[in-house]
Design an enzyme around this catalytic site. Structure first.
Site, PDB file in Angstrom:
ATOM      1  N   TRP A 324       3.684  -5.408   3.992  1.00 20.40           N
ATOM      2  CA  TRP A 324       2.436  -4.752   4.411  1.00 20.40           C
ATOM      3  C   TRP A 324       2.720  -3.768   5.536  1.00 20.40           C
ATOM      4  O   TRP A 324       2.123  -2.703   5.618  1.00 20.40           O
ATOM      5  CB  TRP A 324       1.430  -5.824   4.869  1.00 20.40           C
ATOM      6  N   HIS A 325       3.679  -4.143   6.423  1.00 19.92           N
ATOM      7  CA  HIS A 325       3.971  -3.277   7.559  1.00 19.92           C
ATOM      8  C   HIS A 325       4.657  -1.981   7.146  1.00 19.92           C
ATOM      9  O   HIS A 325       4.471  -0.957   7.787  1.00 19.92           O
ATOM     10  CB  HIS A 325       4.854  -4.005   8.586  1.00 19.92           C
ATOM     11  N   GLY A 326       5.457  -2.036   6.124  1.00 16.73           N
ATOM     12  CA  GLY A 326       6.139  -0.807   5.742  1.00 16.73           C
ATOM     13  C   GLY A 326       6.965  -0.990   4.496  1.00 16.73           C
ATOM     14  O   GLY A 326       7.367  -2.106   4.147  1.00 16.73           O
ATOM     15  N   PHE A 479       1.685   2.194   9.910  1.00 17.40           N
ATOM     16  CA  PHE A 479       1.451   1.173   8.891  1.00 17.40           C
ATOM     17  C   PHE A 479       0.099   1.393   8.224  1.00 17.40           C
ATOM     18  O   PHE A 479      -0.310   0.724   7.375  1.00 17.40           O
ATOM     19  CB  PHE A 479       1.513  -0.226   9.505  1.00 17.40           C
TER      20      PHE A 479
END
Lengths: 479, 362
Positions: A324-326, A479
């Site tokens: 989800w962050h990257g 993000f």
């Protein structure tokens, strides 16, 4: 335009407060309309091309929610819901993960593929999941679709739009519904302003001062062998930088919310004081933890299907949290590492329950947790796995003396950051902010309107303004 | 509003005012970058070159300006003053200045200097290509844009407080009384310069080992990549707007020479490049502008790029080379157009070869 820029602090914010104040006089619907308008202007200031995407996603999900309200057959409802989730995820996959998938496919297929030219729309990870949560709630009949303007204000409300906290529809809707009905909460300008200024100070004075230390170490890691000290200082600098940066942003969001009479959920609560990794995830990016728990971990089965399945679910949840962050293997590694930490922590708790004599060993919990978190941040910050390995290598077996890379280390800054994180109350404690409005007696150090806090806020504001000349975006914007 | 809330806001203003009074009076007294009054001490510290430029542009008077990166840091303003019959030329070059930084410098000078007649603008085809991507992290945007709040920020900025402190203490390597020193860098790198021939030898040897990966590019046949096209559109457009928007100012663009090993890698070696196609497209875009001219030193192999000991690293050349380049700009011998470029490029490719190693003096 970011919260820490002079344009926002001295231009957009006063303008939006005045407009909102006037709109409130005209009525609840005007006030909500003003919020949607102001949020659209705020978003457009970054890149107006993506405003249709934001508003389109709101409109699309609202239409789906209305359809879910109208349609009676459960199977048909499930199909509509499933299709909407797929479309939402397809949008985020296209913008955020297409090049990651392409590059991995190219490696596997042994071919070279040209990356797609995609600009990541700001806040897409946040508003996409908030939209999914909304239609999920309507699908489960937790709440009706409601009014479009109320829903739009929940999603686009600018204090949380770009980088969280990840608010759920149910966090905000009753507040906006009350506003629409003309029941405006008592303005909390003083505490809101105080929290905002503390956040501004954390971002501009602390986080941005630590950034050059972390940047120098992470960018020099492959040029020359890092010394043991350099590697640790770089990792620690990033550890404190990301905390001040993101918790500063969250403080500003909460403070801004209060200026508009909206209470946002907590996002940080002294995570580096956590005595174990489970506590860490209860105090770090709390709204993401809640989202992952309620919408990934529990639907996967949570801890209801035996110990092994629980660990598998934990790992899957944290891997998804990392992604989800990257879109990168470093984020996957960061998520995996935290998944492993959580599994070990749960395993340890089970052992403690069986053999209570192990409990005194909990004394090493805090330093162990902190070091584990610092090591995981190396993956999070590193541009690629080889940089992460070289920094981790230097942190474990690096030379104690030698030429090193010459990165500036700023010992005094790290010491001050450590003291703030480990010894002082957090912003939320300091401000006495409780999103659920349970009345607690004030401690001596807690915020109360008056001369002392007014003066301190003024000094912090000025110190922040002194650093506004080096505008740098918030880490979580990417993000 | 009750009393405690009133006190909160009153003391907030008091706290901010009291805290700002100290830096404000400090920066006002020392005005470290000559932001609002001329001074005979000029900031020369490499980290603050952009700051110094912003101050000089505001408080000194000139009719010619050199805008560039460290490659232009050693150019001599006097050569341009004599050659172009200008009264006062300033060198506003800064380390790591990307194209968008340079455009901002030129725009500030145009806004603040009504007598400005000529801008000498350093350019490289690869800069045009990467224009929209790169902004120097050192660039103090607030000193260059039009926001009126910036004047307030100047007086309370942590940077300015620090430089004022240094100015007060009189620390030598931060300030000079010679304005021409502001952009220069060579003196600070004497040791680096001393080792130049040896470094260039190792570079040439390295490139020799790589060998040519393909034969030289034919710009008429090699199409530009989509990415280069997009970047070019953005960079060339920004420059077009700058030149077209200021028809009374003469824009003298110049492409500095680079070391032969870099030229070789770009056109015959492993790196490959879109540069020729980008340059041709740029010259085409600008051809209709009467106040635009382009002087090309990218093809000066024998007397510049391949000259022994002329470079201290792949891109930075010695002042003697800069002087020669400036004299040629004045004479107009290296002027390039979209018609002349393909022929000159092909001629350069025909003579492109790696030179023998330099002799290192011990």
């Amino acid at each position: 335009m970011i919260f820490s820029s002079p344009d926002f602090v001295f231009g957009f914010l006063p303008f939006s407060l005045v407009l909102f104040f006037i709109a409130k006089r005209l009525g609840g619907a005007w006030a909500i309309g003003a919020i949607v308008l102001l949020s659209s202007i705020f978003y457009s200031a970054w890149d107006v091309r993506f405003l249709p995407l934001l508003l389109g996603s709101v409109l699309f999900n609202y239409t789906i929610a209305q359809a879910l309200d109208r349609v009676s057959g459960e199977r048909r409802r499930a199909v509509i819901y499933g299709a909407a989730v797929v479309i939402n995820l397809a949008a985020i996959c296209y913008f955020k993960y297409s090049n990651f998938a392409l590059s991995n496919f190219a490696v596997l297929a042994g071919r070279s593929l040209t990356p797609i030219e995609v600009i990541l729309p700001l806040g897409i990870s946040f508003f996409t999941f908030q939209n999914i949560v909304y239609i999920n709630g309507v699908w489960h009949r937790k709440y009706p679709a409601g009014r479009l303007l109320d829903y739009a204000s929940c999603i686009v409300f600018f204090p949380h739009l770009i980088a969280g906290p990840i608010v759920l529809y149910q966090d905000l809707i009753h507040q906006f519904q009350a506003m629409r009905a003309g029941r405006f909460p008592k303005p909390e300008y003083e505490v809101g302003g105080f929290i905002f200024v503390v956040g501004l100070f954390k971002k501009l004075v602390l986080a941005d001062s630590l950034a050059p230390v972390a940047d120098a170490v992470f960018s020099n890691a492959t040029n020359a062998p890092l010394l043991f000290k350099e590697a640790w200082f770089g990792a620690l600098a990033y550890t404190f930088q990301i905390y001040f940066d993101f918790s500063g942003y969250s403080d500003m969001a909460i403070g801004l919310g209060l200026l508009f009479g909206v209470r946002l959920p907590l996002n940080f609560f002294s995570p580096y004081k956590a005595a174990n990794i489970i506590d860490f995830w209860h105090t770090w990016h709390m709204t993401l933890s809640r989202f992952l728990r309620e919408y990934v971990y529990i639907p996967l089965g949570g801890n209801r299907r035996g110990r092994t399945r629980r660990y598998v679910n934990l790992m899957l949840t944290m891997l998804l949290g990392g992604l989800w962050h990257g879109a990168g293997w470093t984020f996957v590694a960061w998520g995996a590492l935290h998944g492993i930490y959580l599994c070990i922590n749960h395993g340890w708790r089970a052992l403690e329950a069986r053999w209570p004599r192990l409990k005194p060993l909990g004394i090493v919990g805090w330093p162990l947790t902190f070091v584990a978190v610092v090591m995981a941040w190396v993956f999070f910050r590193a541009p690629n796995m080889s940089v992460a390995y070289s920094i981790l290598g230097a942190m474990t077996t690096g030379a104690m003396t030698g030429p090193g890379t010459g990165a500036p280390l700023r010992e005094e800054l790290l010491l001050m950051s450590a003291a703030i994180c480990f010894l002082l109350p957090n912003t939320i404690q300091w401000a006495g902010y409780d999103p659920y409005q349970a009345k607690q007696p004030l401690q001596w150090y807690q915020f109360r309107p008056g001369a002392a806090f007014g003066f301190a806020t003024g000094v912090m504001l000025l110190a922040s303004v002194a650093y506004m000349t080096r505008i740098s975006p918030f880490i979580y914007f990417q993000f | 509003m009750n009393r405690s809330k009133l006190l909160f806001w009153l003391f907030l203003v008091l706290g901010a005012s009291t805290a700002s009074a100290v830096p404000f009076s400090y920066v006002y007294r020392f005005d470290p970058i000559s932001y609002f009054r001329d001074d005979d001490r000029y900031l020369v510290r490499q980290d603050y070159q952009f700051h110094a430029i912003a101050g000089q542009i505001r408080t000194t008077t000139f009719d010619g300006l050199i805008v560039g990166s460290s490659l232009s840091g050693n150019l001599n303003p006097r050569i341009f003053e004599d050659g172009f019959h200008l009264r006062e030329v300033r060198n506003a070059s800064a380390f790591g200045a990307g194209l968008s930084d340079r455009i901002a410098v030129a725009q500030l000078a145009i806004r603040k200097q009504p007598s400005l007649r000529t801008i000498f603008f350093e350019i490289k085809p690869m800069n045009i290509e990467g224009a929209c991507r790169y902004r120097s992290s050192r660039f103090p945007t607030y000193l260059f844009d039009k926001n009126p709040l910036n004047d307030v920020l100047y007086f309370v900025s942590a940077d300015m407080i620090f430089i004022s402190k240094v100015k007060r203490a009189g620390i030598g390597d931060f300030f000079t009384s010679n304005p021409d020193q502001a952009a220069r860098w060579l003196e600070a790198h004497a040791a680096h310069v001393a080792g130049a021939p040896a470094r260039m030898n190792s570079l040439i040897a390295k490139v020799r080992n790589e060998g040519p990966s393909h034969r030289p590019i034919d710009i008429d046949k090699k199409p530009m990549s989509d990415e280069a096209r997009r970047q070019l559109d953005c960079g060339a457009e920004a420059l077009f707007q700058l030149v077209a928007g200021n028809p009374t100012i003469r824009f003298v663009f110049f492409e500095p020479p680079e070391h032969i090993s870099l030229v070789w890698r770009r056109y015959a070696g492993a790196a490959g490049s879109d540069s020729p196609a980008v340059k041709l497209a740029f010259l085409r875009r600008m051809r209709a502008l009467p106040n635009f001219e382009y002087h090309d030193f990218g093809d000066r192999l024998a007397d510049m790029s391949a000259k022994c000991g002329a470079f201290v690293d792949e891109t930075h050349f010695l002042p003697a080379v800069g002087d020669e380049m400036q004299r040629d700009i004045v004479a107009g011998t290296a002027r390039e157009t979209e018609q002349s470029y393909p022929t000159r490029f092909r001629a350069m490719l025909e003579t492109l070869d790696l030179p023998e190693l330099c002799e290192v003096e011990h």
